[in-house]
Design a protein around this motif. Structure first.
Motif, PDB file in Angstrom:
ATOM      1  N   ALA A  32       0.829  -1.203   0.000  1.00 13.16           N
ATOM      2  CA  ALA A  32       0.000   0.000   0.000  1.00 13.16           C
ATOM      3  C   ALA A  32       0.864   1.255   0.000  1.00 13.16           C
ATOM      4  N   ARG A  33       1.966   1.233   0.758  1.00 10.51           N
ATOM      5  CA  ARG A  33       2.878   2.380   0.773  1.00 10.51           C
ATOM      6  C   ARG A  33       3.529   2.589  -0.587  1.00 10.51           C
ATOM      7  N   GLU A  34       3.948   1.494  -1.211  1.00 11.33           N
ATOM      8  CA  GLU A  34       4.563   1.608  -2.536  1.00 11.33           C
ATOM      9  C   GLU A  34       3.558   2.113  -3.563  1.00 11.33           C
ATOM     10  N   ALA A  35       2.319   1.676  -3.474  1.00 15.32           N
ATOM     11  CA  ALA A  35       1.287   2.176  -4.381  1.00 15.32           C
ATOM     12  C   ALA A  35       1.073   3.678  -4.178  1.00 15.32           C
ATOM     13  N   ALA A  36       1.116   4.138  -2.938  1.00 21.29           N
ATOM     14  CA  ALA A  36       0.972   5.570  -2.661  1.00 21.29           C
ATOM     15  C   ALA A  36       2.157   6.351  -3.214  1.00 21.29           C
ATOM     16  N   ARG A  37       3.375   5.799  -3.076  1.00 18.61           N
ATOM     17  CA  ARG A  37       4.561   6.464  -3.626  1.00 18.61           C
ATOM     18  C   ARG A  37       4.493   6.523  -5.148  1.00 18.61           C
ATOM     19  N   LYS A  38       4.029   5.448  -5.771  1.00 15.62           N
ATOM     20  CA  LYS A  38       3.901   5.422  -7.224  1.00 15.62           C
ATOM     21  C   LYS A  38       2.861   6.436  -7.689  1.00 15.62           C
ATOM     22  N   MET A  39       1.763   6.553  -6.959  1.00 18.23           N
ATOM     23  CA  MET A  39       0.738   7.521  -7.300  1.00 18.23           C
ATOM     24  C   MET A  39       1.283   8.950  -7.162  1.00 18.23           C
ATOM     25  N   GLN A  40       2.096   9.197  -6.137  1.00 16.29           N
ATOM     26  CA  GLN A  40       2.694  10.513  -5.960  1.00 16.29           C
ATOM     27  C   GLN A  40       3.657  10.819  -7.107  1.00 16.29           C
ATOM     28  N   CYS A  41       4.419   9.825  -7.540  1.00 16.03           N
ATOM     29  CA  CYS A  41       5.332  10.008  -8.663  1.00 16.03           C
ATOM     30  C   CYS A  41       4.553  10.339  -9.940  1.00 16.03           C
ATOM     31  N   THR A 124      20.121  27.128  -6.727  1.00 15.43           N
ATOM     32  CA  THR A 124      20.686  25.800  -6.980  1.00 15.43           C
ATOM     33  C   THR A 124      20.866  24.990  -5.702  1.00 15.43           C
ATOM     34  N   GLU A 125      20.738  25.633  -4.552  1.00 14.37           N
ATOM     35  CA  GLU A 125      20.892  24.917  -3.288  1.00 14.37           C
ATOM     36  C   GLU A 125      19.568  24.449  -2.704  1.00 14.37           C
ATOM     37  N   ILE A 126      18.487  24.575  -3.464  1.00 14.78           N
ATOM     38  CA  ILE A 126      17.163  24.166  -2.985  1.00 14.78           C
ATOM     39  C   ILE A 126      16.733  22.923  -3.753  1.00 14.78           C
ATOM     40  N   ALA A 127      16.413  21.867  -3.030  1.00 13.40           N
ATOM     41  CA  ALA A 127      15.924  20.631  -3.652  1.00 13.40           C
ATOM     42  C   ALA A 127      14.398  20.678  -3.688  1.00 13.40           C
ATOM     43  N   LEU A 128      13.832  20.473  -4.860  1.00 11.26           N
ATOM     44  CA  LEU A 128      12.380  20.509  -5.015  1.00 11.26           C
ATOM     45  C   LEU A 128      11.839  19.085  -5.112  1.00 11.26           C
ATOM     46  N   PRO A 129      10.852  18.738  -4.286  1.00 15.90           N
ATOM     47  CA  PRO A 129      10.411  17.344  -4.195  1.00 15.90           C
ATOM     48  C   PRO A 129       9.719  16.804  -5.441  1.00 15.90           C
ATOM     49  N   PHE A 130       9.115  17.657  -6.279  1.00 22.70           N
ATOM     50  CA  PHE A 130       8.400  17.094  -7.417  1.00 22.70           C
ATOM     51  C   PHE A 130       9.310  16.714  -8.571  1.00 22.70           C
ATOM     52  N   PHE A 131      10.619  16.932  -8.461  1.00 28.26           N
ATOM     53  CA  PHE A 131      11.559  16.443  -9.462  1.00 28.26           C
ATOM     54  C   PHE A 131      12.097  15.055  -9.106  1.00 28.26           C
ATOM     55  N   PHE A 132      11.632  14.484  -7.997  1.00 27.71           N
ATOM     56  CA  PHE A 132      12.090  13.175  -7.542  1.00 27.71           C
ATOM     57  C   PHE A 132      10.891  12.256  -7.360  1.00 27.71           C
ATOM     58  N   CYS A 133      11.026  11.002  -7.764  1.00 27.43           N
ATOM     59  CA  CYS A 133      10.006  10.007  -7.455  1.00 27.43           C
ATOM     60  C   CYS A 133      10.370   9.383  -6.112  1.00 27.43           C
ATOM     61  N   PRO A 134       9.429   9.352  -5.169  1.00 27.19           N
ATOM     62  CA  PRO A 134       9.755   8.854  -3.827  1.00 27.19           C
ATOM     63  C   PRO A 134      10.191   7.392  -3.799  1.00 27.19           C
ATOM     64  N   SER A 135       9.815   6.599  -4.793  1.00 26.74           N
ATOM     65  CA  SER A 135      10.229   5.192  -4.817  1.00 26.74           C
ATOM     66  C   SER A 135      11.708   5.047  -5.121  1.00 26.74           C
ATOM     67  N   ARG A 136      12.263   5.990  -5.878  1.00 24.10           N
ATOM     68  CA  ARG A 136      13.653   5.866  -6.299  1.00 24.10           C
ATOM     69  C   ARG A 136      14.635   6.424  -5.297  1.00 24.10           C
ATOM     70  N   ARG A 137      14.397   7.655  -4.852  1.00 27.13           N
ATOM     71  CA  ARG A 137      15.314   8.286  -3.916  1.00 27.13           C
ATOM     72  C   ARG A 137      14.605   9.431  -3.218  1.00 27.13           C
ATOM     73  N   SER A 138      15.186   9.856  -2.130  1.00 25.63           N
ATOM     74  CA  SER A 138      14.577  10.957  -1.388  1.00 25.63           C
ATOM     75  C   SER A 138      14.982  12.287  -2.012  1.00 25.63           C
ATOM     76  N   CYS A 139      14.219  13.301  -1.699  1.00 29.67           N
ATOM     77  CA  CYS A 139      14.500  14.648  -2.187  1.00 29.67           C
ATOM     78  C   CYS A 139      15.601  15.240  -1.325  1.00 29.67           C
ATOM     79  N   LYS A 140      16.771  15.353  -1.900  1.00 26.68           N
ATOM     80  CA  LYS A 140      17.879  15.968  -1.178  1.00 26.68           C
ATOM     81  C   LYS A 140      18.746  16.706  -2.163  1.00 26.68           C
ATOM     82  N   LEU A 141      19.622  17.507  -1.666  1.00 25.46           N
ATOM     83  CA  LEU A 141      20.502  18.298  -2.500  1.00 25.46           C
ATOM     84  C   LEU A 141      21.727  17.475  -2.873  1.00 25.46           C
TER      85      LEU A 141
END
Length: 178
Positions: A32-41, A124-141
């Motif tokens: 269920a968590r993975e399905a939610a992450r995929k939906m967010q991606c 350039t020092e700000i990481a934006l979460p919508f450029f990352f899929c949560p299943s692959r990696r976390s949003c970080k700089l």
């Protein structure tokens, strides 16, 4: 003879049954968590696509790939051929990040002032979460180091072939529009 308590065997059986039920439940929770992450991606990708279409409806062109990988966006250059920033910079106003887009604006698109340099560095020092899929990696700089200096600013690329291409595109647009 009346018993008021469980025996040790009964207690161990109950614990084993609870453990098996938890063991069966955990994969379902993870799924269920993975399905939610995929939906967010998928939602992030949809928002990026909509932002590109909104950019196209406002600027009448799709967001460009930028001039090259060493350039960052300039809020004073607007949209189009004079914007050296890539598509990720150009769609910022359309994904509710207009403040980030305007960071470093000084109303002078001809020169690279300290305000623009500091704004570009902060951007350039700000990481934006919508450029990352949560299943692959976390949003970080992801930090890179560069010793290159910021080149002088001009509206058109310095390379003669690029300048010729840009001028040709401008002349075609006049014919199409006029």
């Amino acid at each position: 003879m009346k018993r008021n308590a469980f025996t040790l065997v009964e207690l161990l059986v109950v614990i084993a049954i609870i453990g098996m039920l938890v063991g069966l439940l955990l994969p379902a929770v993870q799924q269920a968590r993975e399905a939610a992450r995929k939906m967010q991606c998928n939602n992030n990708l949809k928002q990026l696509g909509l932002a590109s279409l909104n950019h196209e409806s406002i600027a009448t062109i799709y967001p460009s790939g930028g001039w090259d990988k060493s350039k960052t966006g300039d809020p004073d250059a607007g949209f189009g051929i004079s914007q050296m920033g890539g598509w990720t910079y150009s769609i910022l106003p359309f994904i509710e990040q207009n403040a980030l887009y305007q960071l470093g604006a000084d109303s002078d698109p001809e020169s690279a002032s300290e305000t623009q340099k500091n704004g570009a560095k902060q951007r350039t020092e700000i990481a934006l979460p919508f450029f990352f899929c949560p299943s692959r990696r976390s949003c970080k700089l992801y930090v890179t180091t560069s010793t290159r200096r910021m080149p002088p600013r001009h509206h058109l690329p310095e390379r003669p072939i690029m300048r010729a291409i840009v001028e040709r595109i401008k002349s075609l647009k006049v014919v199409i529009d006029g």
